[in-house]
Write a protein that holds these residues in place. Sequence first.
Motif, PDB file in Angstrom:
ATOM      1  N   GLN A  13     -92.916  27.321  40.834  1.00 44.43           N
ATOM      2  CA  GLN A  13     -92.338  27.722  39.557  1.00 44.43           C
ATOM      3  C   GLN A  13     -93.375  28.477  38.737  1.00 44.43           C
ATOM      4  OE1 GLN A  13     -89.500  25.373  37.089  1.00 44.43           O
ATOM      5  NE2 GLN A  13     -91.250  25.106  35.718  1.00 44.43           N
ATOM      6  N   PHE A  14     -92.953  29.598  38.164  1.00 45.13           N
ATOM      7  CA  PHE A  14     -93.809  30.437  37.313  1.00 45.13           C
ATOM      8  C   PHE A  14     -93.183  30.473  35.923  1.00 45.13           C
ATOM      9  CE2 PHE A  14     -94.112  31.857  41.683  1.00 45.13           C
ATOM     10  CZ  PHE A  14     -95.480  31.895  41.902  1.00 45.13           C
ATOM     11  N   LYS A  15     -93.868  29.853  34.976  1.00 45.37           N
ATOM     12  CA  LYS A  15     -93.376  29.807  33.596  1.00 45.37           C
ATOM     13  C   LYS A  15     -94.247  30.712  32.729  1.00 45.37           C
ATOM     14  CE  LYS A  15     -92.186  25.865  31.675  1.00 45.37           C
ATOM     15  NZ  LYS A  15     -92.278  24.527  31.007  1.00 45.37           N
ATOM     16  N   TYR A  16     -93.638  31.751  32.205  1.00 47.93           N
ATOM     17  CA  TYR A  16     -94.346  32.705  31.336  1.00 47.93           C
ATOM     18  C   TYR A  16     -93.960  32.443  29.880  1.00 47.93           C
ATOM     19  CZ  TYR A  16     -95.557  35.439  35.492  1.00 47.93           C
ATOM     20  OH  TYR A  16     -96.064  35.865  36.695  1.00 47.93           O
ATOM     21  N   LYS A  17     -94.982  32.368  29.041  1.00 52.41           N
ATOM     22  CA  LYS A  17     -94.760  32.175  27.614  1.00 52.41           C
ATOM     23  C   LYS A  17     -95.248  33.408  26.854  1.00 52.41           C
ATOM     24  CE  LYS A  17     -95.268  27.142  27.838  1.00 52.41           C
ATOM     25  NZ  LYS A  17     -96.024  25.953  27.364  1.00 52.41           N
TER      26      LYS A  17
ATOM     27  N   LEU B 247     -89.965  37.851  29.794  1.00 55.53           N
ATOM     28  CA  LEU B 247     -89.089  38.290  30.878  1.00 55.53           C
ATOM     29  C   LEU B 247     -89.681  39.476  31.631  1.00 55.53           C
ATOM     30  CD1 LEU B 247     -86.431  38.102  32.430  1.00 55.53           C
ATOM     31  CD2 LEU B 247     -85.370  39.512  30.647  1.00 55.53           C
ATOM     32  N   ASP B 248     -90.385  40.345  30.916  1.00 56.69           N
ATOM     33  CA  ASP B 248     -91.051  41.460  31.603  1.00 56.69           C
ATOM     34  C   ASP B 248     -92.040  40.949  32.646  1.00 56.69           C
ATOM     35  OD1 ASP B 248     -89.718  43.473  30.335  1.00 56.69           O
ATOM     36  OD2 ASP B 248     -91.263  43.851  28.822  1.00 56.69           O
ATOM     37  N   SER B 249     -92.704  39.851  32.337  1.00 53.42           N
ATOM     38  CA  SER B 249     -93.638  39.262  33.303  1.00 53.42           C
ATOM     39  C   SER B 249     -92.912  38.826  34.569  1.00 53.42           C
ATOM     40  CB  SER B 249     -94.356  38.065  32.682  1.00 53.42           C
ATOM     41  OG  SER B 249     -95.109  38.443  31.562  1.00 53.42           O
ATOM     42  N   VAL B 250     -91.767  38.181  34.395  1.00 59.53           N
ATOM     43  CA  VAL B 250     -90.990  37.747  35.555  1.00 59.53           C
ATOM     44  C   VAL B 250     -90.512  38.944  36.367  1.00 59.53           C
ATOM     45  CG1 VAL B 250     -88.794  36.696  36.241  1.00 59.53           C
ATOM     46  CG2 VAL B 250     -90.296  35.503  34.642  1.00 59.53           C
ATOM     47  N   ILE B 251     -90.077  39.988  35.679  1.00 56.47           N
ATOM     48  CA  ILE B 251     -89.620  41.187  36.393  1.00 56.47           C
ATOM     49  C   ILE B 251     -90.761  41.810  37.191  1.00 56.47           C
ATOM     50  CG2 ILE B 251     -88.776  43.550  36.077  1.00 56.47           C
ATOM     51  CD1 ILE B 251     -87.149  42.444  33.681  1.00 56.47           C
ATOM     52  N   GLN B 252     -91.944  41.852  36.604  1.00 58.74           N
ATOM     53  CA  GLN B 252     -93.101  42.386  37.328  1.00 58.74           C
ATOM     54  C   GLN B 252     -93.490  41.483  38.499  1.00 58.74           C
ATOM     55  OE1 GLN B 252     -94.176  45.418  36.912  1.00 58.74           O
ATOM     56  NE2 GLN B 252     -92.673  45.608  35.250  1.00 58.74           N
TER      57      GLN B 252
ATOM     58  N   GLY C  49     -86.241  33.860  45.570  1.00 63.61           N
ATOM     59  CA  GLY C  49     -86.340  33.212  44.275  1.00 63.61           C
ATOM     60  C   GLY C  49     -85.243  33.596  43.311  1.00 63.61           C
ATOM     61  N   ILE C  50     -85.262  32.937  42.152  1.00 62.51           N
ATOM     62  CA  ILE C  50     -84.295  33.172  41.084  1.00 62.51           C
ATOM     63  C   ILE C  50     -85.023  33.232  39.744  1.00 62.51           C
ATOM     64  CG2 ILE C  50     -82.418  32.006  42.311  1.00 62.51           C
ATOM     65  CD1 ILE C  50     -82.880  29.626  40.308  1.00 62.51           C
ATOM     66  N   ILE C  51     -84.341  33.793  38.758  1.00 64.71           N
ATOM     67  CA  ILE C  51     -84.796  33.692  37.370  1.00 64.71           C
ATOM     68  C   ILE C  51     -84.044  32.522  36.756  1.00 64.71           C
ATOM     69  CG2 ILE C  51     -84.943  34.816  35.120  1.00 64.71           C
ATOM     70  CD1 ILE C  51     -85.019  37.498  36.579  1.00 64.71           C
ATOM     71  N   ALA C  52     -84.742  31.419  36.566  1.00 62.92           N
ATOM     72  CA  ALA C  52     -84.106  30.213  36.042  1.00 62.92           C
ATOM     73  C   ALA C  52     -83.869  30.305  34.538  1.00 62.92           C
ATOM     74  CB  ALA C  52     -84.967  28.987  36.344  1.00 62.92           C
ATOM     75  N   GLU C  53     -84.716  31.063  33.855  1.00 66.86           N
ATOM     76  CA  GLU C  53     -84.543  31.279  32.423  1.00 66.86           C
ATOM     77  C   GLU C  53     -85.114  32.635  32.081  1.00 66.86           C
ATOM     78  OE1 GLU C  53     -85.525  29.038  28.172  1.00 66.86           O
ATOM     79  OE2 GLU C  53     -85.566  27.932  30.073  1.00 66.86           O
ATOM     80  N   GLY C  54     -84.356  33.431  31.288  1.00 70.25           N
ATOM     81  CA  GLY C  54     -84.806  34.786  31.011  1.00 70.25           C
ATOM     82  C   GLY C  54     -84.514  35.283  29.613  1.00 70.25           C
ATOM     83  N   GLY C  55     -84.261  34.386  28.677  1.00 71.75           N
ATOM     84  CA  GLY C  55     -83.967  34.800  27.308  1.00 71.75           C
ATOM     85  C   GLY C  55     -82.613  34.328  26.849  1.00 71.75           C
ATOM     86  N   GLN C  56     -82.396  34.407  25.528  1.00 73.44           N
ATOM     87  CA  GLN C  56     -81.172  33.883  24.937  1.00 73.44           C
ATOM     88  C   GLN C  56     -80.232  34.964  24.408  1.00 73.44           C
ATOM     89  OE1 GLN C  56     -80.604  30.590  25.253  1.00 73.44           O
ATOM     90  NE2 GLN C  56     -82.577  30.537  26.327  1.00 73.44           N
ATOM     91  N   ALA C  57     -80.791  36.078  23.965  1.00 73.54           N
ATOM     92  CA  ALA C  57     -79.960  37.156  23.406  1.00 73.54           C
ATOM     93  C   ALA C  57     -80.691  38.481  23.572  1.00 73.54           C
ATOM     94  CB  ALA C  57     -79.657  36.898  21.927  1.00 73.54           C
TER      95      ALA C  57
ATOM     96  N   LEU D 125     -89.868  33.018  26.456  1.00 66.59           N
ATOM     97  CA  LEU D 125     -90.001  32.128  27.607  1.00 66.59           C
ATOM     98  C   LEU D 125     -89.164  32.670  28.757  1.00 66.59           C
ATOM     99  CD1 LEU D 125     -91.003  29.404  28.819  1.00 66.59           C
ATOM    100  CD2 LEU D 125     -88.867  28.397  27.987  1.00 66.59           C
ATOM    101  N   ALA D 126     -89.786  32.745  29.927  1.00 69.65           N
ATOM    102  CA  ALA D 126     -89.062  33.145  31.131  1.00 69.65           C
ATOM    103  C   ALA D 126     -89.613  32.340  32.305  1.00 69.65           C
ATOM    104  CB  ALA D 126     -89.194  34.637  31.381  1.00 69.65           C
ATOM    105  N   ILE D 127     -88.713  31.886  33.167  1.00 71.29           N
ATOM    106  CA  ILE D 127     -89.102  31.027  34.293  1.00 71.29           C
ATOM    107  C   ILE D 127     -88.514  31.585  35.583  1.00 71.29           C
ATOM    108  CG2 ILE D 127     -88.952  28.721  35.291  1.00 71.29           C
ATOM    109  CD1 ILE D 127     -88.662  27.624  32.437  1.00 71.29           C
ATOM    110  N   ALA D 128     -89.362  31.717  36.581  1.00 73.60           N
ATOM    111  CA  ALA D 128     -88.918  32.103  37.923  1.00 73.60           C
ATOM    112  C   ALA D 128     -89.253  30.974  38.890  1.00 73.60           C
ATOM    113  CB  ALA D 128     -89.590  33.389  38.364  1.00 73.60           C
ATOM    114  N   GLN D 129     -88.343  30.740  39.822  1.00 76.68           N
ATOM    115  CA  GLN D 129     -88.565  29.728  40.850  1.00 76.68           C
ATOM    116  C   GLN D 129     -88.400  30.364  42.223  1.00 76.68           C
ATOM    117  OE1 GLN D 129     -85.698  26.683  39.783  1.00 76.68           O
ATOM    118  NE2 GLN D 129     -87.196  25.603  38.509  1.00 76.68           N
ATOM    119  N   PHE D 130     -89.339  30.072  43.113  1.00 75.43           N
ATOM    120  CA  PHE D 130     -89.335  30.652  44.457  1.00 75.43           C
ATOM    121  C   PHE D 130     -89.532  29.566  45.507  1.00 75.43           C
ATOM    122  CE2 PHE D 130     -90.350  34.425  42.047  1.00 75.43           C
ATOM    123  CZ  PHE D 130     -89.798  35.470  42.778  1.00 75.43           C
TER     124      PHE D 130
END
Length: 387
Positions: A169-173, A190-195, A215-223, A230-235
């Motif tokens: 899991q990669f959690k970017y703040k 979210l840009d970090s997760v995309i990169q 992997g998936i993007i488990a969390e990528g923003g609210q609006a 906060l953005a979270i990727a899981q692989f």
Amino acid sequence: MKDRLTMELDKIKQQLWKISDQMYTNPELGDEEFESMGLLTQILTEHGFHIQTNIVNRSTAFKAEFHSEKSGPTIAYLAEYDALPEIGHGCGHNLIGTMSVGAGIILSKIVKETGGSVVVLGTPAEETNGAKVPMSKEGIFNDVDVAMILHPYNESVESGTALAVDALQFKYKGRSSHAAAAPEHGINALDSVIQLFNGINALREHLPSDVRVHGIIAEGGQAANIVPDLAIAQFYVRAKERSTLDETVGKIINIANGAALMTGSELEISNYQISYDNMVTNNHLSRAFTENLKEVTGEPVKPAEHSNGSLDMGNVSRVVPAIHPFIGLNDKKLVLHTQEFSDRTISKDGQQALVNGALALACTGYDVLTDHELLENIKNEFKELVK
């Protein structure tokens, strides 16, 4: 003596079928399998096994032991009983648990004559946080000579290989801000997760063919008008050998750190599920089981296949000689992790697989208990394969 095992199985097969059906009717997710554990430990207790529960600090894990007064090898059968969300026992763990328990019970009836011991281990949560991993680390197999588990499938297949896996899991703040009015004040996690995804996709060209990264993007923003803070990727990262997996994970971590540097976000890396090692089949033990399964069923057994899935039995195979073969449910079109597969486990074919599998496991245990040359070959192979 193997005829005796058949006779002992006939005495309990109705009870085993009932337990399997009850587990099917009330499927329980990993580490929540309290009723299933109770059903399995109750029948083991009735047949003289000493039961320990809550082993390796897992509330639905258990160890059931039956010792003879004569010295000899210790045979371990591993029981799984966790189900899948929505589709219940689409992986057939209701059959796995009852086959292992059945094998343990009928083999226990003859160890007073052969010598040795029988152990049945209840191993929860194979689908997620497999208890076989801490069992392997914490010495549960220290006194075990061989470990066996049998998995239902669309046809019977010899024990083969499976991939090692790490669940990362990669959690970017970052820092939130109005995406239109003040974007310069934000740090887009979210840009970090995309990169990270882009970097991993570029890496794929240079990975060995046995490596799998998904992997998936488990969390990528609210609006859309708020810079995601906060953005979270899981692989899942898989490879045929643990050494290859470790090297690949190192490269992915470098990419993840680079993605954080590109955006100015902070990064936390963790394992969100337990890591599994690759499966190392003991071929001498596998051949003994295959011959017994052929004799019991009168049906062919396909040669070993490489699986791109992962098993917590892989960790067991690193500490004790082990096998993880498959027994067919008489339908080559069946697919694991489906409702159709789940329903098949309580059919006549499922019931037949249960008794055939339990008997083949018990007969293989008998071979190990009584054939000293076989046991020596199993142990020598293990020393060569697992260094």
